[in-house]
Design an enzyme around this catalytic site. Sequence first.
Site, mmCIF file in Angstrom:
data_model
loop_
_atom_site.group_PDB
_atom_site.id
_atom_site.type_symbol
_atom_site.label_atom_id
_atom_site.label_comp_id
_atom_site.label_asym_id
_atom_site.label_seq_id
_atom_site.Cartn_x
_atom_site.Cartn_y
_atom_site.Cartn_z
ATOM 1 N N ASP A 219 85.847 -93.748 -20.363
ATOM 2 C CA ASP A 219 86.370 -94.489 -19.306
ATOM 3 C C ASP A 219 87.798 -94.893 -19.715
ATOM 4 O O ASP A 219 88.654 -94.342 -20.557
ATOM 5 C CB ASP A 219 85.510 -95.586 -18.811
ATOM 6 C CG ASP A 219 85.961 -96.190 -17.413
ATOM 7 O OD1 ASP A 219 85.557 -95.486 -16.218
ATOM 8 O OD2 ASP A 219 86.735 -97.267 -17.317
ATOM 9 N N TYR B 294 93.884 -101.262 -13.993
ATOM 10 C CA TYR B 294 94.271 -100.152 -13.264
ATOM 11 C C TYR B 294 95.816 -100.183 -12.834
ATOM 12 O O TYR B 294 96.627 -99.386 -12.960
ATOM 13 C CB TYR B 294 93.670 -100.250 -12.081
ATOM 14 C CG TYR B 294 92.086 -99.745 -12.283
ATOM 15 C CD1 TYR B 294 91.672 -98.357 -12.222
ATOM 16 C CD2 TYR B 294 91.112 -100.698 -12.705
ATOM 17 C CE1 TYR B 294 90.443 -97.964 -12.301
ATOM 18 C CE2 TYR B 294 89.864 -100.057 -13.058
ATOM 19 C CZ TYR B 294 89.495 -98.820 -13.067
ATOM 20 O OH TYR B 294 88.166 -98.541 -13.007
ATOM 21 N N HIS C 69 78.354 -91.156 -16.694
ATOM 22 C CA HIS C 69 79.505 -91.789 -17.475
ATOM 23 C C HIS C 69 79.479 -93.076 -18.172
ATOM 24 O O HIS C 69 80.234 -93.137 -19.437
ATOM 25 C CB HIS C 69 80.126 -92.664 -16.203
ATOM 26 C CG HIS C 69 81.685 -93.043 -16.066
ATOM 27 N ND1 HIS C 69 82.697 -91.992 -16.226
ATOM 28 C CD2 HIS C 69 81.885 -94.295 -16.410
ATOM 29 C CE1 HIS C 69 83.720 -92.889 -16.385
ATOM 30 N NE2 HIS C 69 83.209 -94.033 -16.509
#
Length: 376
Positions: free
Chosen positions: A175, A300, A356
Amino acid sequence: MRTFTVAWDATRLARVRERVRAHRMPHLPAEAGWRYGCDPAFLADLCAHWLDGFDEAKAAAELNRFPQRLIRIEDLDLHVVHVVGEAEGRRPLLLIHGWPGSIYEFWSVIEPLAFPSRHGGRSEDAFDLVIPALPGFGFSGKPAAPIGPRTTARLFDNLMREGLGYPRYRVQGGDWGSGVAAWLGLDHAASLEAIHLNYLLVQPDAEPESAAERAWQREAQACQQALGAYAQLQGTRPLSLGYAMAEEPVAQLAWLVERFHDWADLRERPFAEVFSKDRLLTNALLYILTDAFATSTWIYAGAQQEGARRMPPGRRVTVPTAFAAYPDPRMPAPPREWLERGYAVSRWQTMPRGGHFAAMEAQDLFVRDLREWGRG
């Protein structure tokens, strides 16, 4: 540098529990399941467990199993788990989590990686482990403005070299951790012995050419369309989400847990067997009780500002890079040829299971892969 112990603020904990108890569900579609977001039945059951079955003190004790510090790097306190294992300082490994995970992602692999002889392995495979919370996450300090993986890479390189005295080290990430690892390779290659990734975030400066590359790009775009709306929001308007989520622990919990469900490998096991309620809640407390839910989303926006998802023109990672291709519903693993356009690929492993959250979902595969990689 200061020693650190996890301790929940009693006043905040009481307020959060009261907010959980007082929460009222919105009007819901019939038989919603996971189709439109977090399954309301699962969420209600999880909240009931939080109030009547979950022990926050026990969770804190679990988080205090390993030595931790707050280390000042530049103008930010970084919360760091530092486990000097059987390697005794000789094989440092930086483990970097992502969103919506935390340092807790690695809890079940710490002892096998640091003390392998106690877990069926060889002492020579041991690592010294450094597991920092990303800026704005958990107990790490909150930056004054959004920062992305490139800036975080600079902070973490400083942490390893100046803060902890490791002039050279290995790094593993998934990630956002994979993004930080990539930028360590691009900007701080002299510090690195090797990189290990289980997710590709920083893309090569290239366009797909082969049929396999074009097919992967189409599949990746379809995954982003189906599962990536949260990232668009967090990358462009994180404050809007922060306003809505402030002082709403159930909403924060639902937002986090939905990703764990959607990104897990559920082909052979139901969600409840992959992640127990206690594991989901312990991870969530590192967002909710630290007021880090909003600032965790800033990475982000910071990544967009830094242009951090694509390598600068003409550049590639020259540090030896291993890739573990887990069956990750969030994003398919790229073809090896695509990875080689941007990374000096030294090892490629296709994993039979685990999504994930590789270190949490497939601990045995994760540990074995890192031990083998460490011998190279």
